[in-house]
Design an enzyme around this catalytic site. Structure first.
Site, mmCIF file in Angstrom:
data_model
loop_
_atom_site.group_PDB
_atom_site.id
_atom_site.type_symbol
_atom_site.label_atom_id
_atom_site.label_comp_id
_atom_site.label_asym_id
_atom_site.label_seq_id
_atom_site.Cartn_x
_atom_site.Cartn_y
_atom_site.Cartn_z
ATOM 1 C CG ASN A 1 -12.521 35.197 3.478
ATOM 2 O OD1 ASN A 1 -12.707 36.743 3.590
ATOM 3 N ND2 ASN A 1 -13.617 35.144 4.210
ATOM 4 C CG ASP B 1 -14.482 38.953 4.111
ATOM 5 O OD1 ASP B 1 -14.435 38.897 2.926
ATOM 6 O OD2 ASP B 1 -14.808 38.302 4.957
ATOM 7 C CG HIS B 2 -10.405 40.746 7.514
ATOM 8 N ND1 HIS B 2 -10.886 41.607 7.706
ATOM 9 C CD2 HIS B 2 -10.151 39.624 7.197
ATOM 10 C CE1 HIS B 2 -12.071 40.953 8.695
ATOM 11 N NE2 HIS B 2 -11.290 39.691 8.005
ATOM 12 N NE ARG C 1 -5.748 56.824 6.880
ATOM 13 C CZ ARG C 1 -4.467 57.290 6.618
ATOM 14 N NH1 ARG C 1 -3.902 57.904 5.652
ATOM 15 N NH2 ARG C 1 -3.455 57.553 7.701
ATOM 16 C CG HIS D 1 -19.042 37.625 5.367
ATOM 17 N ND1 HIS D 1 -19.253 37.063 6.937
ATOM 18 C CD2 HIS D 1 -20.522 37.812 5.201
ATOM 19 C CE1 HIS D 1 -20.443 37.373 7.049
ATOM 20 N NE2 HIS D 1 -20.899 37.796 6.321
ATOM 21 N NE ARG E 1 -20.023 41.210 9.324
ATOM 22 C CZ ARG E 1 -20.374 40.526 10.361
ATOM 23 N NH1 ARG E 1 -19.292 39.485 10.206
ATOM 24 N NH2 ARG E 1 -21.245 40.035 11.071
ATOM 25 N NE ARG F 1 -19.027 44.334 10.416
ATOM 26 C CZ ARG F 1 -18.745 43.902 12.006
ATOM 27 N NH1 ARG F 1 -18.083 42.957 12.315
ATOM 28 N NH2 ARG F 1 -20.146 43.765 12.488
ATOM 29 C CG HIS F 2 -15.581 43.052 5.764
ATOM 30 N ND1 HIS F 2 -16.224 42.138 4.800
ATOM 31 C CD2 HIS F 2 -15.407 42.418 7.157
ATOM 32 C CE1 HIS F 2 -16.185 41.317 5.820
ATOM 33 N NE2 HIS F 2 -16.236 41.510 7.236
ATOM 34 C CD GLU G 1 -17.131 33.926 4.319
ATOM 35 O OE1 GLU G 1 -17.154 34.669 4.497
ATOM 36 O OE2 GLU G 1 -16.155 32.604 4.154
ATOM 37 C CB THR H 1 -14.887 37.246 13.126
ATOM 38 O OG1 THR H 1 -14.625 36.462 12.125
ATOM 39 C CG2 THR H 1 -14.779 36.209 14.149
ATOM 40 C CB THR H 2 -18.883 33.814 10.665
ATOM 41 O OG1 THR H 2 -18.457 34.656 10.528
ATOM 42 C CG2 THR H 2 -20.079 33.660 10.942
ATOM 43 C CD GLU I 1 -16.838 27.562 4.931
ATOM 44 O OE1 GLU I 1 -16.502 27.750 3.761
ATOM 45 O OE2 GLU I 1 -16.107 28.341 5.520
ATOM 46 C CG HIS J 1 -13.837 31.375 11.311
ATOM 47 N ND1 HIS J 1 -13.024 31.826 12.679
ATOM 48 C CD2 HIS J 1 -14.718 32.237 10.895
ATOM 49 C CE1 HIS J 1 -13.835 32.865 13.018
ATOM 50 N NE2 HIS J 1 -14.716 33.321 11.998
ATOM 51 N N GLY J 2 -10.647 30.748 11.335
ATOM 52 C CA GLY J 2 -9.292 30.531 12.202
ATOM 53 C C GLY J 2 -8.703 29.976 11.711
ATOM 54 N N GLY K 1 -9.167 33.648 5.173
ATOM 55 C CA GLY K 1 -8.685 34.962 4.920
ATOM 56 C C GLY K 1 -7.621 35.352 5.935
ATOM 57 C CG HIS K 2 -7.797 37.197 10.844
ATOM 58 N ND1 HIS K 2 -6.506 37.153 11.303
ATOM 59 C CD2 HIS K 2 -8.114 38.394 10.578
ATOM 60 C CE1 HIS K 2 -6.135 38.286 12.038
ATOM 61 N NE2 HIS K 2 -6.929 39.295 11.727
HETATM 62 N N1 PXP Z 1 -15.858 30.802 6.840
HETATM 63 C C1 PXP Z 1 -16.631 31.679 6.865
HETATM 64 C C2 PXP Z 1 -17.959 31.335 6.490
HETATM 65 C C3 PXP Z 1 -16.473 32.826 7.351
HETATM 66 O O1 PXP Z 1 -17.542 33.345 8.031
HETATM 67 C C4 PXP Z 1 -14.643 32.998 7.612
HETATM 68 C C5 PXP Z 1 -14.709 34.395 8.570
HETATM 69 O O2 PXP Z 1 -15.586 35.537 7.487
HETATM 70 C C6 PXP Z 1 -14.143 32.058 7.279
HETATM 71 C C7 PXP Z 1 -14.179 31.253 5.826
HETATM 72 C C8 PXP Z 1 -12.506 32.839 7.156
HETATM 73 O O3 PXP Z 1 -12.149 32.654 8.515
HETATM 74 P P1 PXP Z 1 -10.822 32.886 8.812
HETATM 75 O O4 PXP Z 1 -10.186 34.368 8.518
HETATM 76 O O5 PXP Z 1 -10.751 33.337 10.230
HETATM 77 O O6 PXP Z 1 -10.565 32.000 8.148
#
Ligand code: PXP
Length: 265
Positions: free
Chosen positions: A22, A24-25, A33, A58, A60, A64-65, A85, A115-116, A166, A205-206, A227-228
């Site tokens: 992921n 996104d970040h 910036r 994602h 959104r 935002r990203h 996403e 976050t979600t 998921e 997630h996480g 991702g994060h």
């Molecule tokens: N899966 C879904 C559906 C999510 O919404 C996210 C966060 O955007 C992730 C996976 C990845 O989560 P993380 O960034 O905490 O790894």
């Protein structure tokens, strides 16, 4: 629990557990910036050579990203499958159909959340979800619903017409030492149940290198989206090394599942 799918069954374990990275970040940092760096396309190009299997992004509602332009470029310029996403809105369905990502993962979205924060309530939202899922299915886009590891949500996902789900691993990742085993068991049982209904099972997630092992060992799960932690670790060791570190942690755990299942035969 006496639901079907929890009893002994033949499990075919794929040793290759797919990693969706992921990004996104990467976009969050770029947007801080307002310029072009770091470039999401450059990040996506690194994913393939570092051992990732697909790109997750994602889009959104508040952008935002990830932006509409990111989705367009990821689809046009990157060979890896794209998992978009998105919330279950008509706007997002139209964007998905216009861009044709390999897959979409439908997530709940609240504007103020960081976050979600939880899974979709497919049980109550079935009427709104089903026609949108049907449109995405008809466009040849694989649909997964992001849900908590709850048998009622698994059943509702099956009824919705989505071929995949998921599982939200946030509760497992945030659990204390005392409750982690219980959260892991919920994921294991829900994964077995979903697979028994013919659903493709993903999770995310996480997750981090430190906590991914037990989830990667669940034999019914075929894909993790992470991702994060990868982007955070990239600040210190580089993006390619961070992806490679996650890939290695997943492969080690998965190899032990494959040998356990083999030994039971
Ligand atoms: N899966 C879904 C559906 C999510 O919404 C996210 C966060 O955007 C992730 C996976 C990845 O989560 P993380 O960034 O905490 O790894």
């Amino acid at each position: 629990m006496s639901r079907p799918g929890f009893g002994p069954q033949k499990i075919l374990v794929s040793t290759h557990l797919r990693l969706g990275v992921n990004i996104d970040h990467v976009a969050t940092l770029r947007n801080a910036r307002g310029g072009r760096e770091p470039d999401t396309i450059r990040a996506a190009a690194i994913v393939g050579r570092a051992g990732g299997d697909s790109i997750t992004a994602h889009l959104r509602e508040d952008r935002r990203h990830i932006t509409d332009d990111d989705i367009k470029r990821l689809k046009a310029e990157i060979d890896l499958p794209l998992n978009m996403e998105m919330a279950a809105t008509d706007e997002m369905v139209a964007i998905a159909i216009a861009n044709r990502p390999h897959a979409v993962c439908i997530v709940p979205e609240r504007r103020a959340e960081l976050t979600t924060e939880g899974g979709l309530d497919v049980v109550s939202a079935a009427a709104a979800l089903s026609p949108r899922i049907a449109k995405l299915n008809a466009a040849g886009i694989q649909v997964a619903l992001f849900v908590d590891p709850d048998p009622a949500q698994v059943e509702a996902t099956k009824k919705s017409g989505a071929p995949a789900l998921e599982f939200h691993t946030g509760e497992y990742c945030n659990a204390s030492e005392r409750t982690r085993a219980k959260e892991l068991k919920r994921l294991e049982e829900a994964s077995a149940y979903a697979a028994s209904l013919g659903l493709e099972v993903h999770a995310g997630h996480g997750l981090t290198v430190a906590n991914v092992g037990p989830v990667a060992r669940i034999p019914h799960i075929v894909e993790l989206n992470i991702g994060h932690t990868i982007v955070a670790e990239a600040v210190f060791i580089g993006f390619e090394a961070a992806i490679h570190g996650m890939r290695t942690a997943m492969d080690r755990a998965r190899a032990s599942t494959a040998s356990r299942v083999e030994a039971r035969r």
